[in-house]
Design a protein around this motif. Structure first.
Motif, PDB file in Angstrom:
ATOM      1  N   VAL A   1      17.384   2.436  -3.052  1.00 37.06           N
ATOM      2  CA  VAL A   1      16.905   3.093  -2.158  1.00 37.06           C
ATOM      3  C   VAL A   1      15.422   3.590  -2.464  1.00 37.06           C
ATOM      4  N   ALA A   2      14.361   2.904  -1.660  1.00 35.84           N
ATOM      5  CA  ALA A   2      12.926   3.040  -1.932  1.00 35.84           C
ATOM      6  C   ALA A   2      12.551   4.616  -1.323  1.00 35.84           C
ATOM      7  N   SER A   3      11.682   5.072  -2.104  1.00 35.16           N
ATOM      8  CA  SER A   3      11.164   6.237  -1.452  1.00 35.16           C
ATOM      9  C   SER A   3      10.148   6.020  -0.215  1.00 35.16           C
ATOM     10  N   ASP A   4       9.817   7.265   0.316  1.00 36.84           N
ATOM     11  CA  ASP A   4       8.658   7.020   1.128  1.00 36.84           C
ATOM     12  C   ASP A   4       7.320   6.713   0.487  1.00 36.84           C
ATOM     13  N   GLU A   5       7.155   6.939  -0.758  1.00 32.28           N
ATOM     14  CA  GLU A   5       5.967   6.683  -1.353  1.00 32.28           C
ATOM     15  C   GLU A   5       5.857   5.351  -1.744  1.00 32.28           C
ATOM     16  N   ASP A   6       7.018   4.683  -2.087  1.00 33.73           N
ATOM     17  CA  ASP A   6       7.214   3.284  -2.466  1.00 33.73           C
ATOM     18  C   ASP A   6       6.766   2.281  -1.261  1.00 33.73           C
ATOM     19  N   LEU A   7       7.585   2.730  -0.115  1.00 32.07           N
ATOM     20  CA  LEU A   7       7.405   2.049   1.111  1.00 32.07           C
ATOM     21  C   LEU A   7       5.925   1.891   1.708  1.00 32.07           C
ATOM     22  N   SER A   8       5.317   3.374   1.475  1.00 32.19           N
ATOM     23  CA  SER A   8       3.900   3.501   2.032  1.00 32.19           C
ATOM     24  C   SER A   8       2.884   2.769   1.191  1.00 32.19           C
ATOM     25  N   ARG A   9       3.435   2.569  -0.364  1.00 34.45           N
ATOM     26  CA  ARG A   9       2.402   1.778  -1.139  1.00 34.45           C
ATOM     27  C   ARG A   9       2.470   0.180  -0.711  1.00 34.45           C
ATOM     28  N   VAL A  10       3.810  -0.354  -0.301  1.00 33.97           N
ATOM     29  CA  VAL A  10       4.040  -1.674   0.268  1.00 33.97           C
ATOM     30  C   VAL A  10       3.195  -2.102   1.736  1.00 33.97           C
ATOM     31  N   LEU A  11       3.412  -0.913   2.511  1.00 34.48           N
ATOM     32  CA  LEU A  11       2.632  -0.955   3.520  1.00 34.48           C
ATOM     33  C   LEU A  11       1.118  -1.097   3.430  1.00 34.48           C
ATOM     34  N   ALA A  12       0.701  -0.161   2.558  1.00 33.48           N
ATOM     35  CA  ALA A  12      -0.852  -0.220   2.308  1.00 33.48           C
ATOM     36  C   ALA A  12      -1.351  -1.553   1.746  1.00 33.48           C
ATOM     37  N   SER A  13      -0.678  -2.032   0.900  1.00 34.32           N
ATOM     38  CA  SER A  13      -0.727  -3.305   0.199  1.00 34.32           C
ATOM     39  C   SER A  13      -0.879  -4.482   1.229  1.00 34.32           C
ATOM     40  N   ALA A  14       0.091  -4.502   2.115  1.00 34.72           N
ATOM     41  CA  ALA A  14      -0.090  -5.471   3.265  1.00 34.72           C
ATOM     42  C   ALA A  14      -1.227  -5.339   4.080  1.00 34.72           C
ATOM     43  N   LYS A  15      -1.521  -4.158   4.302  1.00 37.64           N
ATOM     44  CA  LYS A  15      -2.269  -3.706   5.542  1.00 37.64           C
ATOM     45  C   LYS A  15      -3.784  -4.403   4.738  1.00 37.64           C
ATOM     46  N   ASP A  16      -3.966  -3.782   3.455  1.00 30.90           N
ATOM     47  CA  ASP A  16      -5.265  -4.425   2.688  1.00 30.90           C
ATOM     48  C   ASP A  16      -5.344  -6.052   2.745  1.00 30.90           C
ATOM     49  N   ALA A  17      -4.168  -6.553   2.740  1.00 39.03           N
ATOM     50  CA  ALA A  17      -4.291  -8.081   2.849  1.00 39.03           C
ATOM     51  C   ALA A  17      -4.221  -8.545   4.205  1.00 39.03           C
ATOM     52  N   GLY A  18      -4.339  -7.444   5.254  1.00 39.42           N
ATOM     53  CA  GLY A  18      -4.519  -8.020   6.770  1.00 39.42           C
ATOM     54  C   GLY A  18      -3.146  -8.417   7.362  1.00 39.42           C
ATOM     55  N   VAL A  19      -2.281  -8.076   6.831  1.00 37.50           N
ATOM     56  CA  VAL A  19      -0.815  -8.302   7.150  1.00 37.50           C
ATOM     57  C   VAL A  19      -0.167  -7.377   8.169  1.00 37.50           C
ATOM     58  N   ARG A  20       0.171  -7.503   9.019  1.00 37.17           N
ATOM     59  CA  ARG A  20       0.964  -6.625   9.828  1.00 37.17           C
ATOM     60  C   ARG A  20       2.457  -6.421   9.357  1.00 37.17           C
TER      61      ARG A  20
END
Length: 131
Positions: free
Chosen positions: A47-66
């Motif tokens: 189970v991923a923590s909220d911080e883990d998932l936030s980091r993945v989402l931020a990385s996607a956003k930085d790459a221009g990926v929704r």
């Protein structure tokens, strides 16, 4: 169409997330990040923590990926959840991380990655973490 990635907070999961973000960017597709807990389990290391998932989402956003996170629960096997979501979202690709396991470990515990590779009706990209 979208790309589905099975994410767990491990080196293999991180490698899968980064590969999925790259593929989503190249294809111009959305990303569905799936993290699931086993029903009834009191301690679950996948189970991923909220911080883990936030980091993945931020990385996607930085790459221009929704990207969107799906947090679910599975009863027996994570395989069915990944395959069902891939079908529901008309996935163009499923991305999974691979980790090294002994033959005995695979025999006793099975291998989610192996079942996804064998049962998926969508293309699957299997990624290993860097050494």
């Amino acid at each position: 169409m979208s790309i589905v990635v099975g994410y767990v907070p491990t080196p293999a999961g991180e490698a899968a997330a980064q590969a999925a973000i790259t593929e989503a960017g190249l294809r111009g597709e959305d990303l569905l990040v799936v993290n699931s807990a086993r029903e009834g389990s009191l301690v679950e290391t996948t189970v991923a923590s909220d911080e883990d998932l936030s980091r993945v989402l931020a990385s996607a956003k930085d790459a221009g990926v929704r990207a969107e996170v799906v947090r679910g629960t599975h009863r027996d096997d994570f395989t069915d959840e990944i395959l069902d979501l891939a079908e529901q979202h008309d996935a163009s690709l499923i991305v999974i991380g691979l980790r090294r396991r002994s033959t005995v470990g695979k025999f006793i515990m099975g291998s989610v990655a192996q079942r996804i590779l064998l049962q998926a009706e969508h293309p699957v990209l299997a990624v290993k973490p860097p050494r």
